[in-house]
Design a protein around this motif. Structure first.
Motif, PDB file in Angstrom:
ATOM      1  N   THR A   1      14.491  64.346  40.532  1.00 59.97           N
ATOM      2  CA  THR A   1      15.709  64.242  39.745  1.00 59.97           C
ATOM      3  C   THR A   1      15.645  62.982  38.900  1.00 59.97           C
ATOM      4  O   THR A   1      15.473  61.889  39.441  1.00 59.97           O
ATOM      5  N   LEU A   2      15.761  63.117  37.592  1.00 64.68           N
ATOM      6  CA  LEU A   2      15.759  61.935  36.735  1.00 64.68           C
ATOM      7  C   LEU A   2      17.162  61.369  36.562  1.00 64.68           C
ATOM      8  O   LEU A   2      17.345  60.164  36.465  1.00 64.68           O
ATOM      9  N   ILE A   3      18.150  62.253  36.496  1.00 61.73           N
ATOM     10  CA  ILE A   3      19.524  61.775  36.300  1.00 61.73           C
ATOM     11  C   ILE A   3      20.472  62.401  37.307  1.00 61.73           C
ATOM     12  O   ILE A   3      20.907  63.534  37.143  1.00 61.73           O
ATOM     13  N   PRO A   4      20.823  61.678  38.371  1.00 58.25           N
ATOM     14  CA  PRO A   4      21.838  62.188  39.301  1.00 58.25           C
ATOM     15  C   PRO A   4      23.227  61.991  38.697  1.00 58.25           C
ATOM     16  O   PRO A   4      23.937  61.042  39.013  1.00 58.25           O
TER      17      PRO A   4
ATOM     18  N   THR B   1      23.839  52.752  37.239  1.00 55.45           N
ATOM     19  CA  THR B   1      22.560  53.451  37.172  1.00 55.45           C
ATOM     20  C   THR B   1      21.468  52.765  37.989  1.00 55.45           C
ATOM     21  O   THR B   1      20.305  53.161  37.919  1.00 55.45           O
ATOM     22  N   ALA B   2      21.846  51.738  38.771  1.00 61.20           N
ATOM     23  CA  ALA B   2      20.851  51.009  39.565  1.00 61.20           C
ATOM     24  C   ALA B   2      20.101  51.926  40.520  1.00 61.20           C
ATOM     25  O   ALA B   2      18.964  51.653  40.904  1.00 61.20           O
ATOM     26  N   ILE B   3      20.716  53.040  40.898  1.00 57.37           N
ATOM     27  CA  ILE B   3      20.114  53.907  41.910  1.00 57.37           C
ATOM     28  C   ILE B   3      19.177  54.959  41.301  1.00 57.37           C
ATOM     29  O   ILE B   3      18.600  55.757  42.023  1.00 57.37           O
TER      30      ILE B   3
ATOM     31  N   PRO C   1      15.394  54.275  42.519  1.00 55.28           N
ATOM     32  CA  PRO C   1      15.236  54.718  43.908  1.00 55.28           C
ATOM     33  C   PRO C   1      15.322  56.235  44.068  1.00 55.28           C
ATOM     34  O   PRO C   1      14.577  56.816  44.860  1.00 55.28           O
ATOM     35  N   THR C   2      16.228  56.881  43.308  1.00 57.21           N
ATOM     36  CA  THR C   2      16.369  58.336  43.417  1.00 57.21           C
ATOM     37  C   THR C   2      15.087  59.036  42.977  1.00 57.21           C
ATOM     38  O   THR C   2      14.621  59.975  43.628  1.00 57.21           O
TER      39      THR C   2
ATOM     40  N   PHE D   1      12.096  57.809  43.035  1.00 56.44           N
ATOM     41  CA  PHE D   1      11.083  57.563  44.069  1.00 56.44           C
ATOM     42  C   PHE D   1      11.281  58.496  45.269  1.00 56.44           C
ATOM     43  O   PHE D   1      10.348  59.162  45.721  1.00 56.44           O
ATOM     44  N   ALA D   2      12.534  58.560  45.760  1.00 56.99           N
ATOM     45  CA  ALA D   2      12.817  59.379  46.956  1.00 56.99           C
ATOM     46  C   ALA D   2      12.539  60.855  46.697  1.00 56.99           C
ATOM     47  O   ALA D   2      11.962  61.547  47.538  1.00 56.99           O
ATOM     48  N   THR D   3      12.937  61.358  45.515  1.00 58.12           N
ATOM     49  CA  THR D   3      12.699  62.775  45.226  1.00 58.12           C
ATOM     50  C   THR D   3      11.212  63.058  45.051  1.00 58.12           C
ATOM     51  O   THR D   3      10.738  64.137  45.422  1.00 58.12           O
TER      52      THR D   3
ATOM     53  N   CYS E   1       8.780  61.561  46.668  1.00 58.36           N
ATOM     54  CA  CYS E   1       8.243  61.659  48.036  1.00 58.36           C
ATOM     55  C   CYS E   1       8.563  63.029  48.623  1.00 58.36           C
ATOM     56  O   CYS E   1       7.698  63.690  49.208  1.00 58.36           O
TER      57      CYS E   1
ATOM     58  N   THR F   1      21.902  56.976  46.618  1.00 52.42           N
ATOM     59  CA  THR F   1      20.525  57.469  46.506  1.00 52.42           C
ATOM     60  C   THR F   1      20.361  58.764  47.288  1.00 52.42           C
ATOM     61  O   THR F   1      19.756  59.721  46.801  1.00 52.42           O
TER      62      THR F   1
ATOM     63  N   ALA G   1      12.658  58.276  52.746  1.00 50.68           N
ATOM     64  CA  ALA G   1      12.224  57.548  51.554  1.00 50.68           C
ATOM     65  C   ALA G   1      13.386  56.787  50.920  1.00 50.68           C
ATOM     66  O   ALA G   1      13.207  55.672  50.416  1.00 50.68           O
TER      67      ALA G   1
ATOM     68  N   ILE H   1      13.237  52.821  50.275  1.00 49.01           N
ATOM     69  CA  ILE H   1      13.233  52.251  48.928  1.00 49.01           C
ATOM     70  C   ILE H   1      14.471  51.393  48.678  1.00 49.01           C
ATOM     71  O   ILE H   1      14.396  50.357  48.011  1.00 49.01           O
TER      72      ILE H   1
END
Lengths: 195, 181
Positions: free
Chosen positions: A145-148, A164-166, A169-170, A172-174, A176, B127, B168, B172
């Motif tokens: 996801t590029l834009i939650p 938009t700080a997250i 991290p979003t 990166f997590a997606t 993974c 997140t 993750a 992160i």
């Protein structure tokens, strides 16, 4: 697996409600859930009808097949059962793109079109999922996801200094999650095929 | 900057895609109006076909949630998650997320409102909310639209991905913002 989860959800719910003396909640909750489900399906009518029309145009113009051809090297590894230039591949790519960009309204109809195309290729039992469908859903639910959009809106509403700080991290997590989804799916695919 | 570009792309892409498809169709001498109607024909049946599947799934999930069975599960799992340094406050969200998008969003909003969007919990829950999908809803809807009731291994790969994304996210957010900040 789904049978078990479904059964467990209801049985556990009834037991908990019974032991805490609030058994009437069960029926109310069931009806409320059913109500939400029907509303969701009815809301889908408009967007699905619209996108099915647009997709038919894209297909008639040869665009879906073109997209399928362009992404073939990548998709051949993930969807070996789907023939070359089949419209299912085009719909899969469009669904994943819409998911990545956070366009939920467009993603769902494209995904349902992809499912219909894959069901046409189903040579086994029509009630049983094909490998291609399992792979597609693994990709779809774990998609990068590029834009939650929604959560950024909520952060903004609560006066976040940096809504938009997250985003980083979003992503990166997606990423993974997607790597694991593809790995697990490929593993189960070969495991089920060799049995 | 990068974010601004991506947002701009997502604003423009649908209208431009529609325009592009229409142009391509006209060039190929497709009778646009007729073909659109022909495709749109199946919209109603496709949407209606999902009703029994969604009713079955959302009904079960709602019973599980409203009767307090979910809370009980969260309570029992909290010591297990505590062991992995996962904040107990976010456990309801983690369990709710694959089952019900609306309920999970409610939990996330609540945590952001109480702890603040820029707190550790606020960032982590943001997140988590942004990075996972409502796996069971998607599976039920997509399989339901073509009448499939046997999901084979789709549930396993979906849940494996959800669990990874959760781990993750914790990793992160600790790395980028610092634990407990």
């Amino acid at each position: 697996m789904v049978n078990f989860i479904w059964l467990a959800l209801i049985v556990l719910g009834v037991i908990v409600a019974g032991t805490s003396g609030k058994i009437e909640i069960v029926t109310l909750a069931a009806l409320e859930g059913a109500n939400n489900a029907v509303k969701t399906s009815l809301n889908l009518i408009a967007i699905i009808t619209f996108w099915l029309g647009i997709m038919k145009l894209a297909e008639a113009a040869g665009l879906v097949q073109c997209l399928a051809r362009l992404t073939r090297p990548l998709l051949r590894f993930l969807f070996p059962e789907i023939p070359q230039n089949h419209p299912a591949l085009g719909a899969i790519v469009m669904n994943l793109c819409a998911n990545i960009l956070g366009l939920g309204n467009a993603a769902t109809p494209m995904g349902l079109i992809a499912m219909q195309e894959m069901q046409k290729l189903n040579r086994g039992n029509f009630k049983t999922a094909t490998s291609a469908m399992c792979t597609f859903l693994a990709l779809n639910t774990s998609c990068i996801t590029l834009i939650p959009t929604i959560i950024i809106g909520i952060r903004l509403m609560h006066n976040s200094a940096d809504p938009t700080a997250i985003v980083g991290p979003t992503i990166f997590a997606t990423a993974c999650g997607m790597i694991v989804a593809i790995t697990v799916d490929r593993f189960l695919y070969f495991f089920h095929r060799n049995r | 900057m990068l974010y601004a570009i991506i947002t701009e792309i997502s604003r423009w892409i649908i209208p431009l895609a529609i325009l592009f498809i229409l142009f391509a169709a006209v060039i190929k001498k497709v009778k646009v109006f007729e073909v659109f109607i022909e495709g749109a024909q199946e919209g109603f049946t496709t949407a209606i076909k999902t009703i029994p599947y969604l009713v079955a799934m959302l009904m079960a999930i709602n019973i599980f949630r409203a009767t307090g069975a979910m809370e009980l599960l969260v309570h029992n799992l909290s010591s297990f998650f505590d062991y992995f340094c996962f904040p107990v406050e976010l456990l309801p969200h983690a369990i709710m997320r694959p089952l019900s998008g609306g309920a999970a969003l409610g939990v996330a909003t609540n945590i952001i409102a109480t702890h603040g969007p820029d707190s550790y919990l606020g960032r982590l829950v943001s997140t988590m909310q942004g990075s996972t999908d409502t796996t069971f809803y998607v599976l039920t809807l997509y399989f339901g639209s073509v009448g499939i009731t046997r999901y084979r291994y789709a549930v396993i790969s979906g849940l494996a991905a959800d669990f990874t994304t959760l781990a993750a996210s914790v990793f992160i957010v600790n790395k980028v913002f610092g634990a407990g900040s």
